[in-house]
Scaffold this motif. Structure first.
Motif, PDB file in Angstrom:
ATOM      1  N   LYS A 148     113.045 108.318  70.795  1.00  0.00           N
ATOM      2  CA  LYS A 148     114.057 107.732  69.905  1.00  0.00           C
ATOM      3  C   LYS A 148     114.723 108.850  69.103  1.00  0.00           C
ATOM      4  N   LEU A 149     115.907 108.551  68.608  1.00  0.00           N
ATOM      5  CA  LEU A 149     116.596 109.471  67.703  1.00  0.00           C
ATOM      6  C   LEU A 149     116.033 109.265  66.310  1.00  0.00           C
ATOM      7  N   LEU A 150     115.398 110.281  65.751  1.00  0.00           N
ATOM      8  CA  LEU A 150     114.734 110.129  64.465  1.00  0.00           C
ATOM      9  C   LEU A 150     115.723 109.903  63.329  1.00  0.00           C
ATOM     10  N   MET A 151     116.832 110.623  63.365  1.00  0.00           N
ATOM     11  CA  MET A 151     117.907 110.449  62.377  1.00  0.00           C
ATOM     12  C   MET A 151     119.108 111.244  62.864  1.00  0.00           C
ATOM     13  N   PRO A 152     120.289 110.999  62.311  1.00  0.00           N
ATOM     14  CA  PRO A 152     121.467 111.747  62.763  1.00  0.00           C
ATOM     15  C   PRO A 152     121.254 113.257  62.688  1.00  0.00           C
TER      16      PRO A 152
END
Length: 242
Positions: A148-152
């Motif tokens: 998953k993308l942890l944050m931008p």
């Protein structure tokens, strides 16, 4: 073999996760070998472990990220010890360089080099030392950022971590009958030293004890231990569900 007869090569042993593993293994009576490109990091590791275990720690300056470097350091290592187990904790835990369109190909290559290439090269060089012995182990420590993308801004971390996860899956399926105990510990939460702990983070010393338990037990193979919280660390590993 008793713990005192076993020598664990901890790849990435001078890092936050790796140092916790090294200390735990030494405290359990194992001999440990650590390779790092920087002598200063090895010196810090020597000052970190329990004083009465330092004689069981072998440190070597070298680069396991290139084929030539890894082969060279392997020959130096084998002059000092006979490796019975390997723990691979290579790479880094955080990258937030920005969205992909702001990055260069060189940036992506650096991330892949740290998270995949070094893991592959070191596995190719050191796995033959343990692969044919059922009393030996090879344990990968990976992160959950690849799912998953942890944050931008952390996209390249996701790409690199995903490649590492995929590589471990390939090994489990390509080598189903290998004698060596081949396992993976997947950590989907932060890991920090005691002075930098945040809510939900794992203490690197407690994580080290859990990894050491996996190495010590040798009771499973081709398993993935998922650690999503400090509670998982206890129930999955320290309670001997291995």
């Amino acid at each position: 073999m008793s713990n005192s007869e076993r020598v664990v090569l901890v790849l990435g042993g001078a890092g936050t996760v790796g140092s916790g593993v090294v200390k735990a293994l030494l405290d359990k009576g194992f001999k440990v070998a650590v390779i790092s490109r920087e002598r200063s990091r090895l010196d810090r590791l020597c000052s970190f472990v329990s004083p009465n275990t330092k004689d069981n720690l072998t440190t070597i300056v070298g680069n396991v990220g290139s084929e030539d470097g890894a082969e060279q350091v392997k020959q130096e290592l084998l002059k000092a010890v006979k490796v019975t187990d390997v723990v691979s904790s290579l790479g880094f835990s955080w990258w937030q360089g920005g969205p992909p369109h702001t990055q260069s190909l060189k940036d992506l290559q650096w991330v892949i080099d740290c998270l995949l290439y070094s893991t592959f090269v070191s596995w190719k060089v050191f796995f033959p030392l343990v692969r044919d012995d059922s009393s030996c182990t090879y344990t990968f420590i990976t992160g959950g950022a690849g799912e998953k993308l942890l944050m931008p801004g952390t996209g390249f971390l996701t790409v690199g971590a995903a490649s590492s996860l995929a590589f471990c899956q390939v090994l489990r399926e390509e080598y189903p009958d290998v004698a060596c105990k081949l396992n993976q510990v997947r950590i989907d939460t932060g890991v920090a030293t005691a002075e930098r702990l945040a809510p939900g983070f794992l203490n690197h010393l407690e994580l080290g004890e859990a990894i050491a338990a996996v190495v010590q037990q040798r009771s499973t193979s081709h398993s993935v231990f998922n650690i999503n919280s400090p509670a998982d660390l206890k129930t999955v590993l320290l309670d001997q569900h291995i």
